[in-house]
Design a protein around this motif. Structure first.
Motif, PDB file in Angstrom:
ATOM      1  N   GLN A 152      22.922   8.688  -5.593  1.00  0.00           N
ATOM      2  CA  GLN A 152      22.595   8.148  -6.841  1.00  0.00           C
ATOM      3  C   GLN A 152      23.155   6.308  -6.485  1.00  0.00           C
ATOM      4  O   GLN A 152      22.607   5.587  -6.952  1.00  0.00           O
ATOM      5  CB  GLN A 152      23.184   8.168  -8.005  1.00  0.00           C
ATOM      6  N   ARG A 153      24.450   6.823  -6.180  1.00  0.00           N
ATOM      7  CA  ARG A 153      25.236   5.320  -5.442  1.00  0.00           C
ATOM      8  C   ARG A 153      24.356   4.032  -4.693  1.00  0.00           C
ATOM      9  O   ARG A 153      24.654   3.185  -4.642  1.00  0.00           O
ATOM     10  CB  ARG A 153      26.708   5.321  -4.902  1.00  0.00           C
ATOM     11  N   ARG A 154      24.011   5.353  -3.295  1.00  0.00           N
ATOM     12  CA  ARG A 154      23.417   4.783  -2.147  1.00  0.00           C
ATOM     13  C   ARG A 154      21.833   3.911  -2.570  1.00  0.00           C
ATOM     14  O   ARG A 154      21.497   3.081  -1.909  1.00  0.00           O
ATOM     15  CB  ARG A 154      23.631   5.866  -1.479  1.00  0.00           C
ATOM     16  N   LYS A 155      21.385   4.484  -3.717  1.00  0.00           N
ATOM     17  CA  LYS A 155      20.120   3.748  -4.417  1.00  0.00           C
ATOM     18  C   LYS A 155      21.206   1.984  -5.635  1.00  0.00           C
ATOM     19  O   LYS A 155      19.461   1.477  -5.249  1.00  0.00           O
ATOM     20  CB  LYS A 155      19.507   5.105  -5.520  1.00  0.00           C
ATOM     21  N   LEU A 156      21.337   1.910  -5.288  1.00  0.00           N
ATOM     22  CA  LEU A 156      22.210   0.736  -6.649  1.00  0.00           C
ATOM     23  C   LEU A 156      22.100  -0.127  -4.832  1.00  0.00           C
ATOM     24  O   LEU A 156      22.750  -0.523  -4.119  1.00  0.00           O
ATOM     25  CB  LEU A 156      23.646   1.306  -6.533  1.00  0.00           C
ATOM     26  N   THR A 170       8.624   2.349  -1.223  1.00  0.00           N
ATOM     27  CA  THR A 170       9.295   1.082  -1.934  1.00  0.00           C
ATOM     28  C   THR A 170      10.868   2.067  -1.355  1.00  0.00           C
ATOM     29  O   THR A 170      10.607   3.074  -1.091  1.00  0.00           O
ATOM     30  CB  THR A 170       9.233   2.262  -3.348  1.00  0.00           C
ATOM     31  N   ALA A 171      11.693   1.161  -1.761  1.00  0.00           N
ATOM     32  CA  ALA A 171      12.796   1.165  -1.162  1.00  0.00           C
ATOM     33  C   ALA A 171      13.445   2.038  -1.751  1.00  0.00           C
ATOM     34  O   ALA A 171      13.306   2.433  -3.056  1.00  0.00           O
ATOM     35  CB  ALA A 171      13.903  -0.487  -1.240  1.00  0.00           C
ATOM     36  N   PRO A 172      14.563   3.102  -1.574  1.00  0.00           N
ATOM     37  CA  PRO A 172      15.490   4.199  -2.393  1.00  0.00           C
ATOM     38  C   PRO A 172      16.000   2.730  -3.156  1.00  0.00           C
ATOM     39  O   PRO A 172      16.376   3.458  -4.210  1.00  0.00           O
ATOM     40  CB  PRO A 172      16.400   4.647  -0.450  1.00  0.00           C
ATOM     41  N   GLN A 173      16.899   1.909  -3.130  1.00  0.00           N
ATOM     42  CA  GLN A 173      17.105   1.015  -4.034  1.00  0.00           C
ATOM     43  C   GLN A 173      16.630   0.693  -5.401  1.00  0.00           C
ATOM     44  O   GLN A 173      15.470   0.513  -5.198  1.00  0.00           O
ATOM     45  CB  GLN A 173      17.974  -0.306  -3.068  1.00  0.00           C
ATOM     46  N   VAL A 174      17.806   0.765  -5.931  1.00  0.00           N
ATOM     47  CA  VAL A 174      17.007   0.278  -7.596  1.00  0.00           C
ATOM     48  C   VAL A 174      16.542  -1.210  -7.482  1.00  0.00           C
ATOM     49  O   VAL A 174      17.312  -1.819  -6.779  1.00  0.00           O
ATOM     50  CB  VAL A 174      16.796   0.565  -8.976  1.00  0.00           C
ATOM     51  N   ALA A 175      16.140  -2.382  -8.686  1.00  0.00           N
ATOM     52  CA  ALA A 175      16.053  -3.324  -8.824  1.00  0.00           C
ATOM     53  C   ALA A 175      17.331  -4.036  -9.002  1.00  0.00           C
ATOM     54  O   ALA A 175      17.465  -3.192 -10.039  1.00  0.00           O
ATOM     55  CB  ALA A 175      14.776  -3.404  -9.840  1.00  0.00           C
ATOM     56  N   LEU A 213      16.709   6.836 -10.126  1.00  0.00           N
ATOM     57  CA  LEU A 213      17.488   6.999  -9.606  1.00  0.00           C
ATOM     58  C   LEU A 213      17.510   8.702 -10.603  1.00  0.00           C
ATOM     59  O   LEU A 213      18.549   9.506 -10.218  1.00  0.00           O
ATOM     60  CB  LEU A 213      19.222   6.085 -10.380  1.00  0.00           C
ATOM     61  N   GLN A 214      16.977   9.338 -11.151  1.00  0.00           N
ATOM     62  CA  GLN A 214      16.617  10.585 -11.539  1.00  0.00           C
ATOM     63  C   GLN A 214      17.902  11.025 -11.838  1.00  0.00           C
ATOM     64  O   GLN A 214      18.627  12.159 -11.819  1.00  0.00           O
ATOM     65  CB  GLN A 214      17.281  11.648 -10.392  1.00  0.00           C
ATOM     66  N   LEU A 215      18.629  10.305 -13.445  1.00  0.00           N
ATOM     67  CA  LEU A 215      19.409  10.445 -14.405  1.00  0.00           C
ATOM     68  C   LEU A 215      19.622  11.515 -14.329  1.00  0.00           C
ATOM     69  O   LEU A 215      18.111  11.601 -15.311  1.00  0.00           O
ATOM     70  CB  LEU A 215      20.049   9.236 -15.045  1.00  0.00           C
ATOM     71  N   THR A 216      20.407  12.754 -15.093  1.00  0.00           N
ATOM     72  CA  THR A 216      20.288  13.760 -15.806  1.00  0.00           C
ATOM     73  C   THR A 216      20.562  13.456 -17.050  1.00  0.00           C
ATOM     74  O   THR A 216      20.874  12.165 -17.769  1.00  0.00           O
ATOM     75  CB  THR A 216      21.585  15.187 -15.573  1.00  0.00           C
ATOM     76  N   GLY A 217      20.203  14.197 -18.290  1.00  0.00           N
ATOM     77  CA  GLY A 217      20.137  14.321 -19.449  1.00  0.00           C
ATOM     78  C   GLY A 217      21.480  13.594 -19.883  1.00  0.00           C
ATOM     79  O   GLY A 217      22.020  12.333 -20.737  1.00  0.00           O
ATOM     80  N   PRO A 218      22.812  14.298 -19.425  1.00  0.00           N
ATOM     81  CA  PRO A 218      24.316  13.986 -19.882  1.00  0.00           C
ATOM     82  C   PRO A 218      24.519  12.608 -19.016  1.00  0.00           C
ATOM     83  O   PRO A 218      24.995  12.238 -19.793  1.00  0.00           O
ATOM     84  CB  PRO A 218      25.353  15.425 -18.884  1.00  0.00           C
ATOM     85  N   LEU A 228      25.797  -1.210 -16.012  1.00  0.00           N
ATOM     86  CA  LEU A 228      25.298  -0.055 -16.647  1.00  0.00           C
ATOM     87  C   LEU A 228      23.647  -0.603 -17.242  1.00  0.00           C
ATOM     88  O   LEU A 228      23.327   0.536 -17.664  1.00  0.00           O
ATOM     89  CB  LEU A 228      26.130  -0.183 -17.847  1.00  0.00           C
ATOM     90  N   ALA A 229      23.450  -1.710 -18.055  1.00  0.00           N
ATOM     91  CA  ALA A 229      22.214  -1.782 -18.027  1.00  0.00           C
ATOM     92  C   ALA A 229      21.286  -1.336 -17.302  1.00  0.00           C
ATOM     93  O   ALA A 229      20.119  -1.084 -17.037  1.00  0.00           O
ATOM     94  CB  ALA A 229      22.098  -3.185 -19.116  1.00  0.00           C
ATOM     95  N   THR A 230      21.505  -2.049 -15.192  1.00  0.00           N
ATOM     96  CA  THR A 230      21.015  -1.644 -14.198  1.00  0.00           C
ATOM     97  C   THR A 230      20.989  -0.882 -13.984  1.00  0.00           C
ATOM     98  O   THR A 230      19.796  -0.115 -13.291  1.00  0.00           O
ATOM     99  CB  THR A 230      21.762  -2.630 -13.463  1.00  0.00           C
ATOM    100  N   ILE A 231      21.485   0.649 -14.420  1.00  0.00           N
ATOM    101  CA  ILE A 231      21.482   1.267 -14.646  1.00  0.00           C
ATOM    102  C   ILE A 231      20.668   2.704 -15.023  1.00  0.00           C
ATOM    103  O   ILE A 231      19.443   3.426 -14.755  1.00  0.00           O
ATOM    104  CB  ILE A 231      22.918   2.148 -13.710  1.00  0.00           C
ATOM    105  N   LEU A 232      20.606   1.861 -16.199  1.00  0.00           N
ATOM    106  CA  LEU A 232      20.052   2.376 -17.546  1.00  0.00           C
ATOM    107  C   LEU A 232      18.128   2.756 -18.058  1.00  0.00           C
ATOM    108  O   LEU A 232      17.076   2.733 -17.397  1.00  0.00           O
ATOM    109  CB  LEU A 232      19.958   2.474 -18.545  1.00  0.00           C
ATOM    110  N   ARG A 233      17.914   1.090 -16.793  1.00  0.00           N
ATOM    111  CA  ARG A 233      16.647  -0.174 -17.091  1.00  0.00           C
ATOM    112  C   ARG A 233      16.345   1.450 -15.377  1.00  0.00           C
ATOM    113  O   ARG A 233      14.986   1.483 -16.196  1.00  0.00           O
ATOM    114  CB  ARG A 233      17.178  -1.285 -16.270  1.00  0.00           C
ATOM    115  N   GLN A 234      17.038   1.882 -15.027  1.00  0.00           N
ATOM    116  CA  GLN A 234      16.348   2.615 -13.821  1.00  0.00           C
ATOM    117  C   GLN A 234      16.633   4.200 -13.256  1.00  0.00           C
ATOM    118  O   GLN A 234      16.962   4.676 -12.673  1.00  0.00           O
ATOM    119  CB  GLN A 234      16.921   1.813 -12.014  1.00  0.00           C
TER     120      GLN A 234
END
Length: 997
Positions: free
Chosen positions: A936-940, A364-369, A862-867, A852-858
């Motif tokens: 994380q930015r590289r995964k976009l 699976t590609a590192p980039q998100v959908a 993206l392994q977003l932290t809680g904050p 923003l919506a794309t980042i939240l869906r993934q």
């Protein structure tokens, strides 16, 4: 478009003065009937002119560049004046001119009412080009040249239809015609003299210079082609298979007017021989021919694209090709009696070509959908394939066999060498062309009037290749880079070659000073004063001259490995990419092409196109968001070449002899030894090393190698908003060969290093000057410019060209066209009015995806932290609420418009809302980028990352007029994730989507 070019390699008094070029292009496209038919029309007319420089008006340095000294040119002109041979004509223009024009257009018809997907397309194209004079004039006098004109045109119709049973039919019918013809300035025999010059630095040069009339300019060729193709595609209901069946039928025809050398050609071994009117040879074609021919070519192919699984796709199929010539050469019974071969064959064959390929994705590609519903790409993709690729013969291939049958009705010639060559009467030829000799002065061994014969071998077949490749592409180092690795192998079979069946390999004597090189004629067949050879002794039969059998028994092999890398994340600030290519190309050749012994021998050797190493790169940088500079360049290792002798020394009748590399320490001839030592002292590194390794031996094929070279191009584009220009305007500069400009600025005109130039090493090592029958030794001149690529010795160089281009979008913007078409439905066009909710859904983000919506869906990928997730969710809520407050009143206004509405006001409201939406996103982008880590930015995906670039957002704030095309904003062309191409239909909104495997 307007451009101005300057030649970096020559001053105004040398060859290649800075040219002036004007060009006038235009493009017009739009709907004929909205959503039903469209037109496209474009043309370009250009003219290029520069000072006409030749041997007559070039300074001493320019002449030395060309390889001849001023005193030699002065003596040549004096001799020609004495012999009444014109050097100029009234037809010669004052400037060198190049004029060209082209036109292209199409009509597309795709009725909305069609239920079968029926579409029609008609296209036309044409071009014209004229060069005056047609040659460079670096090795000939102006009157020896002429004009050459080319034109071509074509028509094509294309029909597409979809049948309800899952079959798509695509049919096209095309017609094209082209013509190429020349017109010489003088109607008189051609002359060539070999000039040896001594320059002020002590070096020497050997240069053939032509004068009189051109021997090959008065020719023409017309080609006509008609082609019908059909492709049927069937799509299985499971979408696992796409089977394609293609049929092709083509008729190609030609007409050749071969008036080559119909007035004869004299050659002279020196200026002294020219002054004494003692030619070393004379040749003439006695029977000009106008011939026509044609062939029919057909093809069938059946293939399947099979989707075995989501990760594995197979492509396999087979192709059948065949050809049939409409005529064959006339049978010559004497040829069959002497050689047991028939010459009335034509290369008509049927060929079968199977092919197999695959594409395998894994991980699976590192980039998100990129957006909701989009599929994440694979970690990497492996592609490969193997197959036979078959050529069909060129239609004019048979022309040589038709012309050269050896019969009385075929081409006839006269060849005279040494004492058999007639004494020219140049003045008489101008007044009375009928006085040009049609026979030699005697019937000795040096005179020949027998014809040539050309025919196809029994097993002759067109070239074919077995090709295979394996490719891997994917990210490296945690998605920092994207890499591509590809290996390719090609076994090229049925490569063409010739065998002269009339060549007798009986050795008459050997050359003791040249490692006993074999000679196939007697010493009495060599002219002592010039070294010119009569090849009659090396003939099996005296009924013919050359009897050329066209064979296809040679082959070559090529191997290539390519590795490329570029950054995974796109940036509006900079860009770069680099790749390395290793190549290895070897070929099997016969001695009639290149020999040091028996021309019937076959050997393997490097190909002359075997440039082993190549580095390609591109660099781009955005300076202050105002000027974007892109540089594209490459470094390439030198190609191999063979040290050769100018002329025939082994008597086989071909100028194909490799040179013997004389060792100055052991050479008996003191003049030859001194000349070789001078060359070794002054030659460039590669050439010198090549000669030193082969001292005292016959040169091996392609044993020398040219130097590394580098070429580059540069483009400079300007941000219209920064320079207070309308966004519709695009201004850019294209610079070809900027390395040449740097070379000129840094080193001056007289000390150029050759940056940005192609290297063409001079392969001639020796030039024959005479022969001593007693010692059986040739007399040679040594070419002191052997292997040289010094720019000072190169008459034709790549110029530095600066082209300024201004583009201005006319008519409504893409956004305005789309908005108008949407609002006109149900008002002035068929259909229903778009309701307010739909308008808000279409335009509610200003046409800009919400990153923003794309980042939240993934968030998990993206392994977003809680904050991080909480902060982005908060920003997203504020962003969406603000967008709703901007677009709700606009959507309500647009939905309530009457049938007759103010289009300017409607678009103005849309534009203000769009600008407010983009401005809002620009304000939040810095906060988004601060929250995300570099990993994380590289995964976009690039699709989303571009909308986190404030420079890019500013360029599309008011729309995409000019060059600011965004991926989701009515682009011209963008590449889809699976490699298909989606093309905006343009004017009228009728999109045509074409998918190709």
């Amino acid at each position: 478009m307007m451009s101005r070019a300057a030649d970096s390699a020559a001053r105004s008094s040398r060859f290649g003065d800075g040219p002036a070029r004007t060009s006038s292009p235009a493009l017009l496209a739009g709907p004929i009937k909205a959503d039903a038919s469209f037109y496209n029309f474009a043309y370009q007319i250009g003219r290029r002119s520069n000072d006409l420089r030749s041997l007559l008006n070039t300074d001493a340095i320019g002449l030395q560049t060309s390889g001849v000294a001023p005193d030699s040119v002065a003596r040549l002109l004096a001799i020609l004046q004495q012999l009444q041979i014109p050097t100029l004509t009234d037809r010669l223009p004052s400037s060198r001119l190049g004029e060209q024009g082209s036109v292209f257009g199409s009509f597309d018809f795709a009725p909305q009412s069609s239920e079968s997907g029926r579409a029609l397309n008609f296209s036309y194209n044409g071009s014209w080009n004229q060069q005056t004079p047609a040659s460079s004039l670096t090795s000939e006098l102006p009157a020896h040249s002429g004009d050459r004109t080319n034109w071509n045109g074509g028509l094509q119709g294309r029909h597409t239809n979809y049948f309800g049973i899952g079959i798509l039919s695509e049919t096209s019918l095309g017609l094209n015609r082209s013509r190429n013809y020349g017109s010489p300035y003088l109607a008189m025999p051609s002359g060539t003299v070999l000039i040896t010059s001594t320059f002020p630095d002590g070096s020497t040069g050997i240069k053939p210079v032509s004068f009189g009339g051109s021997s090959n300019m008065n020719t023409s060729q017309t080609n006509t082609g008609t082609e019908l193709t059909n492709q049927l595609s069937w799509f299985s209901s499971s979408n696992k298979h796409r089977i394609k069946f293609t049929t092709e039928a083509r008729r190609d025809a030609f007409t050749l007017n071969q008036q080559t050398n119909t007035l004869g050609s004299f050659t002279f071994n020196s200026l002294a021989d020219l002054e004494a009117q003692q030619p070393s040879s004379f040749s003439r074609q006695l029977s000009p021919r106008v011939r026509s021919g044609s062939q029919f070519v057909g093809g069938l192919s059946l293939g399947d694209s099979y989707k075995r699984s989501d990760n594995l796709q197979l492509q396999y199929g087979v192709r059948l090709d065949g050809n049939k010539f409409s005529s064959t050469p006339a049978f010559n019974p004497d040829l069959e009696a002497v050689f047991g071969e028939r010459n009335d064959r034509a290369p008509n064959h049927v060929y079968l070509s199977p092919r197999l390929g695959f594409s395998w994705s894994y991980g699976t590609a590192p980039q998100v959908a990129g957006f909701a519903g989009a599929v994440r790409g694979p970690r990497a993709v492996v592609r490969g394939g193997i197959g036979l690729f078959q050529n069909t013969p060129n239609t004019t291939l048979i022309s040589g066999a038709i012309d050269n049958t050896g019969l009385a009705s075929a081409l006839q010639q006269v060849l005279c060498a040494g004492p058999a060559a007639p004494t020219p009467d140049w003045g008489g030829y101008i007044g009375d062309p009928s006085s040009i000799p049609a026979q030699c002065t005697d019937g000795s061994v040096f005179a020949s009037t027998v014809p040539n014969v050309t025919f196809f071998a029994k097993d002759y077949a067109s070239p074919r290749s077995l090709r295979s490749n394996l490719n891997w592409s994917g990210p490296l180092l945690n998605n920092v880079f994207t890499a591509n690795i590809e290996a390719t192998y090609s076994r090229n079979m049925n490569q063409s070659g010739i065998v002269d069946l009339n060549f007798n390999p009986l050795v008459q004597f050997t050359l003791p000073d040249e490692a006993h090189r074999p000679v196939f004629v007697q010493t009495t067949s060599i002219v002592p004063t010039t070294g010119t050879i009569a090849s009659r002794d090396a003939r099996v039969s005296q009924l013919f001259s050359r009897v050329t059998e066209l064979r296809s028994d040679l082959r070559s092999e090529s191997r290539q490995l390519r590795f490329g890398v570029s950054p995974s994340t796109a940036s509006s600030n900079y860009s770069w990419g680099v790749s390395y290519v290793y190549s290895n190309l070897r070929e099997r050749i016969r001695g009639f092409n290149n020999t040091a012994g028996n021309p019937l021998d076959i050997e393997w050797a490097r190909s002359p196109f075997d440039s082993r190493h190549q580095i390609q790169y591109n660099l781009g940088y955005n300076f202050f968001d105002a000027v974007r500079v892109n540089w594209f360049g490459n470094f390439r290792s030198g190609s191999p070449f063979t040290p050769i002798v100018s002329g025939d020394v082994n008597g086989d009748g071909y100028s194909n002899d490799r040179a013997f590399v004389y060792d100055p320490a052991t050479t008996a001839d003191p003049a030859l030894a001194a000349a070789m030592q001078s060359l070794l002292n002054g030659a460039t590194g590669n050439a010198r090393d090549c000669l030193r390794k082969q001292l005292g031996a016959l040169a091996a094929r392609n044993s020398c190698q040219g130097p590394w070279t580098s070429q580059a191009t540069m483009s400079i584009s300007f941000n219209p908003l920064k320079f207070r220009m309308p966004q519709r305007a695009t201004l850019s500069l294209q610079v070809s060969n900027p390395l040449g400009a740097a070379d000129l600025l840094m080193h001056g005109n007289d000390n150029l290093r050759g940056w940005g130039q192609f290297a063409f090493p001079d392969p001639t090592l020796l030039a024959v000057r005479g022969f001593d029958p007693q010692t059986q030794r040739y007399t040679y001149d040594v070419n002191q410019r052997f292997g040289s690529t010094n720019p000072a010795f190169t008459a034709v160089r790549a110029p530095v060209t600066v082209t300024a281009m201004m583009r201005f979008d006319l008519g409504p913007t893409r956004e305005r066209q789309a908005l108008t078409q949407q609002l006109d439905r149900g008002r002035t066009l068929r259909g229903t009015k778009t309701p307010e909710p739909m308008i808000k859904a279409i335009y509610g983000t200003g046409g800009i995806p919400n990153p923003l919506a794309t980042i939240l869906r993934q968030a998990d990928t993206l392994q977003l932290t809680g904050p991080q997730a909480d902060s982005i969710a908060t920003m997203n809520r504020r962003y969406v609420i603000s967008l709703d407050s901007i677009w709700s009143p606009v959507a309500k206004y647009l939905a309530a418009l009457p049938d007759s509405y103010n289009k300017d006001e409607a678009y103005s409201r849309y534009q203000h809302a769009r600008e407010a939406s983009v401005d809002m996103l620009i304000r939040v982008v810095p906060d988004i980028k601060r929250l995300l880590t570099p990993e994380q930015r590289r995964k976009l995906p690039a699709f989303i990352a571009s909308y986190l670039d404030t420079r890019y957002l500013a360029s599309i704030r008011s729309g995409t007029a000019g060059g600011g095309n965004g991926p989701m904003m009515f682009p011209g062309i963008f590449t889809s994730p699976v490699g298909g191409a989606v093309r905006d239909g343009g004017g009228g909104g009728g999109n045509v989507i074409i998918i190709r495997n």
